[in-house]
Design a protein around this motif. Sequence first.
Motif, PDB file in Angstrom:
ATOM      1  N   PRO A  67       9.932  -5.751   8.951  1.00  0.00           N
ATOM      2  CA  PRO A  67      10.363  -4.513   8.348  1.00  0.00           C
ATOM      3  C   PRO A  67      11.672  -3.942   8.238  1.00  0.00           C
ATOM      4  N   ARG A 104      13.743  -7.964   0.073  1.00  0.00           N
ATOM      5  CA  ARG A 104      12.181  -8.078  -0.172  1.00  0.00           C
ATOM      6  C   ARG A 104      12.045  -8.707  -1.471  1.00  0.00           C
ATOM      7  N   SER A 147       3.251   2.398   9.119  1.00  0.00           N
ATOM      8  CA  SER A 147       3.658   2.818   7.582  1.00  0.00           C
ATOM      9  C   SER A 147       4.528   1.642   7.247  1.00  0.00           C
ATOM     10  N   GLU A 148       5.510   1.264   7.969  1.00  0.00           N
ATOM     11  CA  GLU A 148       6.636   0.411   7.683  1.00  0.00           C
ATOM     12  C   GLU A 148       5.824  -1.116   7.158  1.00  0.00           C
ATOM     13  N   LEU A 167       4.512  -0.586   3.757  1.00  0.00           N
ATOM     14  CA  LEU A 167       5.386  -0.625   2.615  1.00  0.00           C
ATOM     15  C   LEU A 167       6.190  -2.091   2.612  1.00  0.00           C
ATOM     16  N   ALA A 182       3.519  -4.091   0.533  1.00  0.00           N
ATOM     17  CA  ALA A 182       3.564  -3.452  -0.705  1.00  0.00           C
ATOM     18  C   ALA A 182       4.916  -3.964  -1.631  1.00  0.00           C
ATOM     19  N   ASP A 183       6.085  -4.081  -1.016  1.00  0.00           N
ATOM     20  CA  ASP A 183       7.033  -4.419  -1.665  1.00  0.00           C
ATOM     21  C   ASP A 183       7.048  -6.084  -1.824  1.00  0.00           C
ATOM     22  N   LEU A 188      -1.963   5.692   2.709  1.00  0.00           N
ATOM     23  CA  LEU A 188      -0.663   5.040   2.343  1.00  0.00           C
ATOM     24  C   LEU A 188      -1.048   3.643   1.919  1.00  0.00           C
ATOM     25  N   GLU A 239      -2.706   3.789  -1.499  1.00  0.00           N
ATOM     26  CA  GLU A 239      -1.927   4.042  -2.495  1.00  0.00           C
ATOM     27  C   GLU A 239      -1.030   2.877  -3.004  1.00  0.00           C
ATOM     28  N   ARG A 240      -0.569   2.012  -2.042  1.00  0.00           N
ATOM     29  CA  ARG A 240       0.079   0.929  -2.253  1.00  0.00           C
ATOM     30  C   ARG A 240      -0.448  -0.237  -2.293  1.00  0.00           C
TER      31      ARG A 240
END
Length: 318
Positions: free
Chosen positions: A42, A49, A89-90, A93, A96-97, A131, A134-135
């Motif tokens: 992360p 990424r 959360s990280e 994310l 998703a990236d 989250l 959403e991602r």
Amino acid sequence: MRLAFSTLGVPGMPVADVVRLAAGAGYQGVELRAHPEEPVHPLIGARERAAVRAEFAAAGVEILAVAGYARVAAERDAAGEEELAHELSELVLLAADLGAPYVRVFPGGGERPADGADADAARRLAAVAPLAAERGVRVLLETHDSHGTGAAAARVLGLVGHRSVGALWDVLHTWRGGERPVDTRAALAPYLGYVQVKDVVSAADPRPVPLGAGALPLASALAALGPEPAAAHGPVPAPEGGFGLGTGGWLCWEYEKRWFPEAPELPGLLAAGREHLRRLLDGVAAGAAAGDAAVSPAVPPTPPAGVQEEDGTPDRSD
């Protein structure tokens, strides 16, 4: 089913080499261990990424999951709650990236009473679910440590009831927990994202060995992923909206080289492992076609005393 392997089996290997290894060995995907020891975690930036995602895409290899180390059932103070929420959360994310559909998390409840551990895990997973939705990512609770069986993981997931939170079935831990594959499948069916396969010397000796060379009943586990097994017992949870079974999805070979450096190198085992899994899957398909899919594997023996990790002892198993 598509096949992947975890980078736990090739600790520290550069991304370019991982991609070449997967493509050359005939694997469609890779589970990336998201730890600071590894190239992908992360703390890497947006440019890194994007480069990782592009490298995998160019080779036609998918990033199956980001395998994180968040422990959602652990007891925490207020500062620890904030730290865990940030970690979850990280991880979402990062996945998703990278274009990865899944994030792996652990229970980590230790010796806590089940009610408290389940409630905390469900609350934390429910908090990150919006989250993840959403991602376009699903957070998967692995059958591991304090929640090593499908029944235990399903207790938590039933409380969450969100499509973006599901289960990762690690066949080693459910076997060591004495749970039959048909019953694991019944418990996890509404939530299942993908399945981690492996093989070990014995229930009491988790040293990794090539697939098919150890004691773990992989054939029974894969057979349980077929049509609804008649031998399963107990209620099958069905949250509103339902969840995909994932039976047309992924098997991921998690070879724990990082924790057992003396084990043979994974790259030389990958091709034979792929063929072993294909033979097992072909056998399941043939049995289903013959009307013999309702397999009832024998109940595995109760693991010897001392197999489960004790509270306070580092758990080396991913």
